[in-house]
Design an enzyme around this catalytic site. Structure first.
Site, PDB file in Angstrom:
ATOM      1  N   HIS A 306       0.847  -1.192   0.000  1.00 22.87           N
ATOM      2  CA  HIS A 306       0.000   0.000   0.000  1.00 22.87           C
ATOM      3  C   HIS A 306       0.875   1.232   0.000  1.00 22.87           C
ATOM      4  O   HIS A 306       1.942   1.227   0.615  1.00 22.87           O
ATOM      5  CB  HIS A 306      -0.923   0.013   1.232  1.00 22.87           C
ATOM      6  N   ASP A 363      -8.054  -4.928  -0.309  1.00 23.40           N
ATOM      7  CA  ASP A 363      -8.546  -5.592  -1.521  1.00 23.40           C
ATOM      8  C   ASP A 363      -8.232  -7.079  -1.554  1.00 23.40           C
ATOM      9  O   ASP A 363      -8.829  -7.823  -2.322  1.00 23.40           O
ATOM     10  CB  ASP A 363      -7.951  -4.911  -2.757  1.00 23.40           C
TER      11      ASP A 363
HETATM   12  N1  CMC Z   1       4.192  -7.499  -5.241  1.00 26.85           N
HETATM   13  C1  CMC Z   1       5.546  -7.547  -5.395  1.00 26.85           C
HETATM   14  N2  CMC Z   1       6.357  -6.498  -5.166  1.00 26.85           N
HETATM   15  C2  CMC Z   1       5.779  -5.341  -4.784  1.00 26.85           C
HETATM   16  C3  CMC Z   1       4.391  -5.225  -4.592  1.00 26.85           C
HETATM   17  C4  CMC Z   1       3.592  -6.370  -4.835  1.00 26.85           C
HETATM   18  N3  CMC Z   1       2.261  -6.306  -4.670  1.00 26.85           N
HETATM   19  N4  CMC Z   1       4.083  -3.954  -4.209  1.00 26.85           N
HETATM   20  C5  CMC Z   1       5.263  -3.311  -4.140  1.00 26.85           C
HETATM   21  N5  CMC Z   1       6.286  -4.131  -4.482  1.00 26.85           N
HETATM   22  C6  CMC Z   1       7.730  -3.823  -4.454  1.00 26.85           C
HETATM   23  C7  CMC Z   1       8.147  -2.965  -5.631  1.00 26.85           C
HETATM   24  O1  CMC Z   1       8.560  -3.765  -6.721  1.00 26.85           O
HETATM   25  C8  CMC Z   1       9.260  -2.147  -5.030  1.00 26.85           C
HETATM   26  O2  CMC Z   1      10.390  -2.983  -4.949  1.00 26.85           O
HETATM   27  P1  CMC Z   1      11.887  -2.329  -5.090  1.00 26.85           P
HETATM   28  O3  CMC Z   1      12.000  -1.387  -3.941  1.00 26.85           O
HETATM   29  O4  CMC Z   1      12.806  -3.494  -5.021  1.00 26.85           O
HETATM   30  O5  CMC Z   1      11.902  -1.641  -6.431  1.00 26.85           O
HETATM   31  C9  CMC Z   1       8.784  -1.907  -3.594  1.00 26.85           C
HETATM   32  O6  CMC Z   1       7.941  -3.020  -3.289  1.00 26.85           O
HETATM   33  C10 CMC Z   1       8.014  -0.602  -3.409  1.00 26.85           C
HETATM   34  O7  CMC Z   1       6.934  -0.586  -4.359  1.00 26.85           O
HETATM   35  P2  CMC Z   1       6.332   0.729  -4.987  1.00 26.85           P
HETATM   36  O8  CMC Z   1       5.602   0.382  -6.248  1.00 26.85           O
HETATM   37  O9  CMC Z   1       7.390   1.777  -5.085  1.00 26.85           O
HETATM   38  O10 CMC Z   1       5.327   1.168  -3.854  1.00 26.85           O
HETATM   39  P3  CMC Z   1       4.157   2.188  -4.025  1.00 26.85           P
HETATM   40  O11 CMC Z   1       3.882   2.746  -2.682  1.00 26.85           O
HETATM   41  O12 CMC Z   1       4.414   3.141  -5.136  1.00 26.85           O
HETATM   42  O13 CMC Z   1       2.934   1.256  -4.516  1.00 26.85           O
HETATM   43  C11 CMC Z   1       1.033  -0.135  -4.570  1.00 26.85           C
HETATM   44  C12 CMC Z   1       1.880   0.836  -3.739  1.00 26.85           C
HETATM   45  C13 CMC Z   1      -0.272  -0.410  -3.822  1.00 26.85           C
HETATM   46  C14 CMC Z   1       0.673   0.514  -5.944  1.00 26.85           C
HETATM   47  C15 CMC Z   1       1.852  -1.429  -4.800  1.00 26.85           C
HETATM   48  O14 CMC Z   1       2.187  -2.025  -3.550  1.00 26.85           O
HETATM   49  C16 CMC Z   1       1.111  -2.461  -5.670  1.00 26.85           C
HETATM   50  O15 CMC Z   1       1.208  -2.392  -6.895  1.00 26.85           O
HETATM   51  N6  CMC Z   1       0.350  -3.424  -5.044  1.00 26.85           N
HETATM   52  C17 CMC Z   1      -0.456  -4.347  -5.777  1.00 26.85           C
HETATM   53  C18 CMC Z   1      -1.746  -3.680  -6.201  1.00 26.85           C
HETATM   54  C19 CMC Z   1      -2.725  -3.516  -5.039  1.00 26.85           C
HETATM   55  O16 CMC Z   1      -2.972  -4.445  -4.275  1.00 26.85           O
HETATM   56  N7  CMC Z   1      -3.335  -2.307  -4.970  1.00 26.85           N
HETATM   57  C20 CMC Z   1      -4.377  -2.034  -3.976  1.00 26.85           C
HETATM   58  C21 CMC Z   1      -4.017  -0.971  -2.996  1.00 26.85           C
HETATM   59  S1  CMC Z   1      -5.211  -0.943  -1.645  1.00 26.85           S
HETATM   60  C22 CMC Z   1      -6.628  -0.295  -2.324  1.00 26.85           C
HETATM   61  C23 CMC Z   1      -6.569   1.156  -2.550  1.00 26.85           C
HETATM   62  O17 CMC Z   1      -6.550   1.898  -1.533  1.00 26.85           O
HETATM   63  O18 CMC Z   1      -6.567   1.562  -3.721  1.00 26.85           O
END
Ligand code: CMC
Length: 427
Positions: A306, A363
Site C-alpha cells: 500500500h 482488496d
Molecule cells: N508485489 C511484489 N512487489 C511489490 C508489490 C507487490 N504487490 N508492491 C510493491 N512491491 C515492491 C516494488 O517492486 C518495489 O520494490 P523495489 O524497492 O525493489 O523496487 C517496492 O515493493 C516498493 O513498491 P512501490 O511500487 O514503489 O510502492 P508504491 O507505494 O508506489 O505502490 C502499490 C503501492 C499499492 C501501488 C503497490 O504495492 C502495488 O502495486 N500493489 C499491488 C496492487 C494492489 O494491491 N493495490 C491495492 C491498494 S489498496 C486499495 C486502494 O486503496 O486503492
C-alpha cells in the site's frame, strides 16, 4: 511558537511556514516558493506532497490508524451502519436518530433514475466493463440534472448529496443488470440502502427475492471500510476535477475512472483473477511468490502493499475477520480461499515482502467476500465505488466550501530547446 523551515538554493536562504495538523502531522508550506526563488519542487506520485488540509479522514500508515472525523474505523465498522457513516463523513458529525431517518428518506426522494438513461445504457455492448459503464452513466446524470449546485447554499448542497447517494447506487447496479442481460430494476423505497443494493442487483421479475441478513451486514461493513481514505488517487481526482468547478456528477465520474485501475480499486478484481489463475495452473503458490519477487517479471502479488500503510492495513484486519464469519455462516468451501491463505502466510514471513513492508491490503480480502456473496468479479470495483461515494462527495464539498484554487501542477521541461523549423523536404 510557529515553526519555520529554511531552504538554501544558490547561496540564498528562503523561509517557509510549517503547518502542524491536529494529529501533529507536519507540512512545509511552499506556496510562495516559486514566487520567491523561481524554483519548484519535484515529487512524482506526490509521495511527499500535501494537496490540501482536510478535516475528514485521519490516516497514519506507520501505526495502521484510520479514522473518519475522529472516530476509529474499528468502532464505526462494529457499531454504525453505512448511511450513518456516510452522514458522518459528509456532514462532520454522527447523525441523531431523527437526522438519520430524515437522511434515508431524503435519499429515497431521488432514487428514481430518468427512464431516458436506459437508452444510454442500451448503447453499450453487454461485454463492456461495468466500471466504464458506471463512469459514463455517472457523467450522463449531469445531462438530466444540469442545474449547477450552489455550494454555499446548505439546502442545495444537502439535496445534491441525497440525489447523488440515491442515483449512483441504482446506476451502479444497472451496470451488472446490463452485463447479465436482466431487466433494469427500481429502488424499493420500503427497504434500506444496503438491502436495496441486493434487491437492485439480484431481484428478478420472475419470482420473489429476499436477501440474507448476514450478507447485508457484511456488505454494510465493507462499504464502511471503503467510505473514505483521504487523498488517494480517485479522491484526488475528484477534488482536482471539481477544482475547475466542474459539477459533482462529472467529478465523481472521473473518480470512478481513476478507481478502475488495477493499482487502485481495480486491485480487488485483480486479486481474484490472480487467485483463479494460480488455481487453474495447479495451485503452486511458491512459483507465483518467486514471480512477484523477480525484477524481470512484471507480475506483482495483487492485494499486497500500500502506498501509505507500511505496517498493516487496519481495514484488512477488520475485513479478514468479517470474511471468516461470512464464509463460515454461508458454509462456503472454496479452493481459491486455500490459495489466498497460503499466499498470505508465505508473504508474511518472506524477507522480500517483510523488508518492503508489503502486507495484505483491504482488496486482498474484499474480493474473497464478494465472491462468496455471488457477486461477479467484474463488479468488484463497482462495489468499491459504491462504498467510496460518501468520501468523494465529502471531499468535493470540502474542497469547494474551502474555496480551494484550481489544481494545476507545474513540471520541469526536459525536451528539446528551441529548434529551427525544418521544411518537409529536409526532414
Ligand atoms: N508485489 C511484489 N512487489 C511489490 C508489490 C507487490 N504487490 N508492491 C510493491 N512491491 C515492491 C516494488 O517492486 C518495489 O520494490 P523495489 O524497492 O525493489 O523496487 C517496492 O515493493 C516498493 O513498491 P512501490 O511500487 O514503489 O510502492 P508504491 O507505494 O508506489 O505502490 C502499490 C503501492 C499499492 C501501488 C503497490 O504495492 C502495488 O502495486 N500493489 C499491488 C496492487 C494492489 O494491491 N493495490 C491495492 C491498494 S489498496 C486499495 C486502494 O486503496 O486503492
Amino acid at each position: 511558537m510557529s515553526k519555520i523551515a529554511t531552504l538554501e538554493l544558490d547561496g540564498k536562504k528562503y523561509e517557509f511556514p510549517v503547518i502542524v495538523g491536529s494529529e501533529n502531522e507536519v507540512g512545509i508550506d511552499i506556496n510562495k516558493l516559486r514566487d520567491l526563488s523561481g524554483a519548484i519542487t519535484m515529487d512524482p506520485g506526490y509521495k511527499n506532497s500535501g494537496s490540501c488540509t482536510s478535516e475528514i479522514t485521519f490516516l497514519d500508515g506507520e501505526e495502521g490508524i484510520l479514522r473518519y472525523r475522529g472516530y476509529a474505523i474499528e468502532d464505526l465498522a462494529d457499531k454504525a451502519d453505512f448511511l450513518e457513516v456516510a452522514f458522518l463523513i459528509i456532514f462532520g458529525e454522527l447523525p441523531t436518530k431523527q437526522q438519520l431517518t430524515q437522511f434515508e428518506n431524503d435519499i429515497r426522494k431521488y432514487t428514481l433514475v430518468n427512464e431516458e438513461m436506459k437508452n444510454i445504457i442500451d448503447g453499450f455492448p453487454k461485454t463492456a466493463h461495468p466500471m466504464g459503464v458506471l463512469s459514463s452513466l455517472t457523467s450522463a446524470l449531469t445531462a438530466f440534472n444540469p442545474k449547477v449546485v450552489n455550494v454555499d447554499n446548505e439546502k442545495e448542497m444537502y439535496e445534491a448529496v441525497c440525489k447523488t447517494m440515491g442515483k449512483f447506487l441504482v446506476i451502479a447496479t444497472w451496470t451488472y443488470r446490463k452485463m447479465m442481460g436482466y431487466p433494469l430494476n427500481y429502488y424499493d423505497n420500503t427497504k434500506g440502502y444496503v438491502e436495496n443494493f441486493m434487491h437492485l442487483m439480484f431481484a428478478l421479475p420472475t419470482g420473489p427475492y429476499s436477501a440474507n441478513p448476514v450478507v447485508i451486514d457484511a456488505l454494510d461493513k465493507l462499504f464502511i471500510l471503503h467510505a473514505d481514505h483521504e487523498q488517494n488517487c480517485s479522491t484526488s481526482t475528484v477534488r482536482i476535477v471539481g477544482s475547475s468547478h466542474a459539477g459533482l456528477f462529472a467529478s465523481i465520474s472521473a473518480g470512478v475512472s481513476a478507481l478502475w485501475g488495477p493499482l487502485h480499486g481495480g486491485a480487488n478484481q485483480a486479486v481474484l483473477e490472480m487467485l483463479e489463475e494460480i488455481h487453474k495452473n495447479g495451485g503452486d503458490c511458491d512459483k507465483y511468490m518467486a514471480k512477484a519477487k523477480d525484477k524481470d517479471d512484471p507480475f506483482r502479488l495483487m492485494g499486497f502493499g500500500h502506498r501509505v500503510y507500511k505496517n498493516f492495513d487496519p481495514r484488512a484486519r477488520i475485513i479478514k475477520k468479517a470474511a471468516d464469519e461470512v464464509l463460515q455462516t454461508l458454509g462456503v468451501n472454496d479452493p481459491i480461499l486455500d490459495i489466498a491463505k497460503k499466499l498470505e502466510e508465505a508473504a508474511l514471513v518472506d524477507d522480500y515482502f517483510v523488508s518492503r513492508k508489503l502486507y495484505p491490503n483491504v482488496d486482498f480480502y474484499s474480493g474473497i467476500i464478494y465472491r462468496a456473496l455471488g457477486i461477479p468479479t467484474d463488479m468488484f470495483t463497482v462495489m468499491f465505488a459504491i462504498g467510496r461515494l460518501p468520501g468523494w462527495i465529502a471531499q468535493w464539498k470540502e474542497m469547494r466550501i474551502n474555496k480551494e484554487p484550481i489544481g494545476r501542477p507545474r513540471q520541469i521541461y526536459t525536451g528539446h530547446p528551441l529548434r529551427d523549423f525544418k521544411p518537409m523536404n529536409q526532414r
